[in-house]
Enzyme design. Sequence first.
Site, PDB file in Angstrom:
ATOM      1  N   ASN A   1      10.569   3.767  -2.548  1.00  0.00           N
ATOM      2  CA  ASN A   1      10.533   2.403  -2.016  1.00  0.00           C
ATOM      3  C   ASN A   1      10.991   1.369  -3.045  1.00  0.00           C
ATOM      4  O   ASN A   1      10.619   0.212  -2.965  1.00  0.00           O
ATOM      5  CB  ASN A   1       9.129   2.067  -1.518  1.00  0.00           C
ATOM      6  CG  ASN A   1       8.749   2.896  -0.313  1.00  0.00           C
ATOM      7  OD1 ASN A   1       9.600   3.489   0.339  1.00  0.00           O
ATOM      8  ND2 ASN A   1       7.475   2.940  -0.005  1.00  0.00           N
TER       9      ASN A   1
ATOM     10  N   ARG B   1       0.801  -1.219   0.000  1.00  0.00           N
ATOM     11  CA  ARG B   1       0.000   0.000   0.000  1.00  0.00           C
ATOM     12  C   ARG B   1       0.839   1.276   0.000  1.00  0.00           C
ATOM     13  O   ARG B   1       0.303   2.355   0.253  1.00  0.00           O
ATOM     14  CB  ARG B   1      -0.950  -0.019   1.188  1.00  0.00           C
ATOM     15  CG  ARG B   1      -1.893  -1.212   1.114  1.00  0.00           C
ATOM     16  CD  ARG B   1      -2.980  -1.183   2.133  1.00  0.00           C
ATOM     17  NE  ARG B   1      -2.460  -1.302   3.479  1.00  0.00           N
ATOM     18  CZ  ARG B   1      -3.233  -1.271   4.563  1.00  0.00           C
ATOM     19  NH1 ARG B   1      -4.530  -1.132   4.439  1.00  0.00           N
ATOM     20  NH2 ARG B   1      -2.708  -1.379   5.750  1.00  0.00           N
ATOM     21  N   ASP B   2       2.125   1.178  -0.287  1.00  0.00           N
ATOM     22  CA  ASP B   2       2.948   2.386  -0.328  1.00  0.00           C
ATOM     23  C   ASP B   2       4.011   2.257  -1.411  1.00  0.00           C
ATOM     24  O   ASP B   2       5.186   2.511  -1.181  1.00  0.00           O
ATOM     25  CB  ASP B   2       3.589   2.636   1.037  1.00  0.00           C
ATOM     26  CG  ASP B   2       4.082   4.068   1.198  1.00  0.00           C
ATOM     27  OD1 ASP B   2       3.585   4.947   0.468  1.00  0.00           O
ATOM     28  OD2 ASP B   2       4.963   4.313   2.043  1.00  0.00           O
ATOM     29  N   LEU B   3       3.596   1.885  -2.610  1.00  0.00           N
ATOM     30  CA  LEU B   3       4.532   1.752  -3.725  1.00  0.00           C
ATOM     31  C   LEU B   3       4.794   3.132  -4.318  1.00  0.00           C
ATOM     32  O   LEU B   3       3.871   3.833  -4.727  1.00  0.00           O
ATOM     33  CB  LEU B   3       3.958   0.813  -4.793  1.00  0.00           C
ATOM     34  CG  LEU B   3       4.855   0.538  -5.982  1.00  0.00           C
ATOM     35  CD1 LEU B   3       6.141  -0.143  -5.530  1.00  0.00           C
ATOM     36  CD2 LEU B   3       4.147  -0.321  -6.994  1.00  0.00           C
TER      37      LEU B   3
END
Length: 66
Positions: free
Chosen positions: A25, A19-21
């Site tokens: 990252n 949920r944090d691409l």
Amino acid sequence: MRDIVAGLVHLHELRIIPRDLKPHNVMIAKGKGLCVKLLEMGISKPLVGDASSLGPHATGLGSSGW
């Protein structure tokens, strides 16, 4: 790009939603060739049963703007 897509395919096969691409990252490692790794999976979420990450109850977690 292939490594990123392969990583996402692998996570989705495990029914894990990252949920944090975002670019911050993604790590590019140099060795015999380039290798890309997905990082920061701390807020990833496993989907249980027939749950979906899409729909009216999506949480919208992750970094703003990504």
